[in-house]
Design a protein around this motif. Structure first.
Motif, mmCIF file in Angstrom:
data_model
loop_
_atom_site.group_PDB
_atom_site.id
_atom_site.type_symbol
_atom_site.label_atom_id
_atom_site.label_comp_id
_atom_site.label_asym_id
_atom_site.label_seq_id
_atom_site.Cartn_x
_atom_site.Cartn_y
_atom_site.Cartn_z
ATOM 1 N N PHE A 53 0.813 -1.211 0.000
ATOM 2 C CA PHE A 53 0.000 0.000 0.000
ATOM 3 C C PHE A 53 0.849 1.264 0.000
ATOM 4 O O PHE A 53 0.422 2.289 -0.515
ATOM 5 N N THR A 54 2.019 1.210 0.626
ATOM 6 C CA THR A 54 2.900 2.374 0.676
ATOM 7 C C THR A 54 4.288 1.973 0.173
ATOM 8 O O THR A 54 4.717 0.833 0.374
ATOM 9 N N PRO A 55 5.002 2.907 -0.458
ATOM 10 C CA PRO A 55 6.315 2.573 -1.000
ATOM 11 C C PRO A 55 7.403 2.427 0.058
ATOM 12 O O PRO A 55 8.475 1.892 -0.227
ATOM 13 N N ARG A 56 7.144 2.909 1.247
ATOM 14 C CA ARG A 56 8.078 2.748 2.360
ATOM 15 C C ARG A 56 7.267 2.669 3.645
ATOM 16 O O ARG A 56 6.086 3.006 3.669
ATOM 17 N N ARG A 57 7.926 2.238 4.691
ATOM 18 C CA ARG A 57 7.249 2.160 5.987
ATOM 19 C C ARG A 57 7.106 3.565 6.564
ATOM 20 O O ARG A 57 8.100 4.251 6.802
ATOM 21 N N LEU A 58 5.879 3.973 6.742
ATOM 22 C CA LEU A 58 5.604 5.275 7.336
ATOM 23 C C LEU A 58 5.581 5.160 8.851
ATOM 24 O O LEU A 58 5.298 4.100 9.399
ATOM 25 N N ARG A 59 5.847 6.276 9.506
ATOM 26 C CA ARG A 59 5.695 6.369 10.958
ATOM 27 C C ARG A 59 4.303 6.946 11.249
ATOM 28 O O ARG A 59 3.724 7.610 10.391
ATOM 29 N N PRO A 60 3.790 6.720 12.435
ATOM 30 C CA PRO A 60 2.477 7.289 12.761
ATOM 31 C C PRO A 60 2.405 8.803 12.536
ATOM 32 O O PRO A 60 1.379 9.298 12.061
ATOM 33 N N ASP A 61 3.490 9.520 12.820
ATOM 34 C CA ASP A 61 3.457 10.973 12.635
ATOM 35 C C ASP A 61 3.490 11.388 11.160
ATOM 36 O O ASP A 61 3.346 12.570 10.848
ATOM 37 N N GLU A 62 3.637 10.422 10.258
ATOM 38 C CA GLU A 62 3.593 10.691 8.822
ATOM 39 C C GLU A 62 2.260 10.251 8.208
ATOM 40 O O GLU A 62 2.130 10.177 6.990
ATOM 41 N N GLU A 63 1.270 9.985 9.038
ATOM 42 C CA GLU A 63 0.000 9.449 8.553
ATOM 43 C C GLU A 63 -0.650 10.312 7.483
ATOM 44 O O GLU A 63 -1.355 9.800 6.617
ATOM 45 N N GLY A 64 -0.430 11.607 7.503
ATOM 46 C CA GLY A 64 -1.005 12.499 6.500
ATOM 47 C C GLY A 64 -0.599 12.134 5.081
ATOM 48 O O GLY A 64 -1.327 12.427 4.122
ATOM 49 N N GLU A 65 0.548 11.480 4.919
ATOM 50 C CA GLU A 65 1.010 11.049 3.597
ATOM 51 C C GLU A 65 0.086 9.994 2.987
ATOM 52 O O GLU A 65 0.088 9.798 1.772
ATOM 53 N N LEU A 66 -0.693 9.308 3.814
ATOM 54 C CA LEU A 66 -1.596 8.281 3.293
ATOM 55 C C LEU A 66 -2.574 8.846 2.265
ATOM 56 O O LEU A 66 -2.945 8.161 1.316
ATOM 57 N N LEU A 67 -2.974 10.086 2.460
ATOM 58 C CA LEU A 67 -3.931 10.689 1.533
ATOM 59 C C LEU A 67 -3.380 10.721 0.109
ATOM 60 O O LEU A 67 -4.135 10.556 -0.851
ATOM 61 N N ARG A 68 -2.060 10.872 -0.039
ATOM 62 C CA ARG A 68 -1.436 10.856 -1.381
ATOM 63 C C ARG A 68 -1.620 9.518 -2.071
ATOM 64 O O ARG A 68 -1.579 9.428 -3.284
ATOM 65 N N TYR A 69 -1.778 8.457 -1.277
ATOM 66 C CA TYR A 69 -1.952 7.112 -1.817
ATOM 67 C C TYR A 69 -3.422 6.702 -1.873
ATOM 68 O O TYR A 69 -3.733 5.539 -2.139
ATOM 69 N N GLY A 70 -4.308 7.654 -1.584
ATOM 70 C CA GLY A 70 -5.738 7.348 -1.616
ATOM 71 C C GLY A 70 -6.204 6.540 -0.426
ATOM 72 O O GLY A 70 -7.184 5.795 -0.519
ATOM 73 N N LEU A 71 -5.521 6.692 0.696
ATOM 74 C CA LEU A 71 -5.832 5.922 1.911
ATOM 75 C C LEU A 71 -6.202 6.864 3.041
ATOM 76 O O LEU A 71 -5.657 7.963 3.155
ATOM 77 N N GLY A 72 -7.112 6.423 3.902
ATOM 78 C CA GLY A 72 -7.507 7.202 5.067
ATOM 79 C C GLY A 72 -7.689 6.298 6.270
ATOM 80 O O GLY A 72 -7.612 5.071 6.152
ATOM 81 N N ILE A 73 -7.931 6.920 7.420
ATOM 82 C CA ILE A 73 -8.100 6.170 8.670
ATOM 83 C C ILE A 73 -9.217 6.789 9.502
ATOM 84 O O ILE A 73 -9.308 8.009 9.642
ATOM 85 N N THR A 74 -10.030 5.924 10.081
ATOM 86 C CA THR A 74 -11.015 6.285 11.089
ATOM 87 C C THR A 74 -11.056 5.147 12.101
ATOM 88 O O THR A 74 -10.234 4.233 12.034
ATOM 89 N N ASN A 75 -11.982 5.186 13.024
ATOM 90 C CA ASN A 75 -12.153 4.127 14.018
ATOM 91 C C ASN A 75 -13.627 3.807 14.190
ATOM 92 O O ASN A 75 -14.475 4.679 13.997
ATOM 93 N N VAL A 76 -13.914 2.574 14.579
ATOM 94 C CA VAL A 76 -15.299 2.221 14.889
ATOM 95 C C VAL A 76 -15.749 3.044 16.090
ATOM 96 O O VAL A 76 -16.807 3.662 16.072
ATOM 97 N N VAL A 77 -14.946 3.062 17.132
ATOM 98 C CA VAL A 77 -15.233 3.819 18.343
ATOM 99 C C VAL A 77 -14.137 4.867 18.505
ATOM 100 O O VAL A 77 -12.947 4.542 18.440
ATOM 101 N N ALA A 78 -14.514 6.112 18.718
ATOM 102 C CA ALA A 78 -13.545 7.212 18.764
ATOM 103 C C ALA A 78 -12.798 7.311 20.095
ATOM 104 O O ALA A 78 -11.687 7.833 20.146
#
Length: 175
Positions: A53-78
């Motif tokens: 899914f990603t060309p390299r291993r991202l760190r949690p603080d780089e999560e914003g880069e996921l949007l460039r790959y068409g990926l997002g994150i949410t949770n069932v329970v906030a």
């Protein structure tokens, strides 16, 4: 960490994502840092990379880069907790309703719930297994993935990467 209990982590969303990954709920570490899947033992980031899914291993603080790959994150329970078993049944059901609305509003190509037990509870589907589901949530096809938490000893990193890779291949096959 205890001060983060009950806090939330902002969703990483935009319309038309390829995949919206949906965690169970944030860990205390995620809530304290403001980043998804931030607990050191969580295998989400290594698995995301190992599955292609990603060309390299991202760190949690780089999560914003996921949007460039068409990926997002949410949770069932906030609400952040130390362990997912601190979330009660009613919270999962309410989270499932919220998730259906998020899916309808943002229309990702796939909704990927990471945690079969969370999916079963939120959507009252006791027979669900890892993989593609027949059900749609908010009009969006659903894929259930293994929970990447380090507490989930049932799955190896390699096994999880295979399952995540199946989802990636399914989404790429729709181009």
């Amino acid at each position: 960490m205890e001060a983060a209990r009950g806090s939330t982590v902002p969703d990483l969303l935009e319309p038309g994502l390829r995949v919206l990954f949906c965690g169970i709920n944030p860990s205390l570490m995620s809530a304290a840092t403001g980043h998804h899947f931030a607990r050191p033992g969580n295998r989400f980031w290594p698995v995301l990379h190992a599955s292609g899914f990603t060309p390299r291993r991202l760190r949690p603080d780089e999560e914003g880069e996921l949007l460039r790959y068409g990926l997002g994150i949410t949770n069932v329970v906030a609400r952040a907790t130390a362990r997912a078993d601190e979330v009660d049944h009613a919270e999962f059901v309410a989270g499932g309703r919220r998730l259906a609305q998020v899916a309808a509003d943002y229309a990702p190509r796939r909704l990927a719930v990471v945690g079969v037990t969370a999916y079963r509870t939120a959507f009252d589907d006791k027979r669900a297994q890892v993989g593609a589901q027949e059900r749609r949530v908010g009009g969006v096809p659903v894929w259930v993935l293994p929970n990447p938490s380090g507490l989930n000893a049932h799955w190896s990193l390699e096994g999880m990467a295979e399952e995540f890779g199946r989802l990636r291949e399914a989404v790429e096959g729709e181009r």
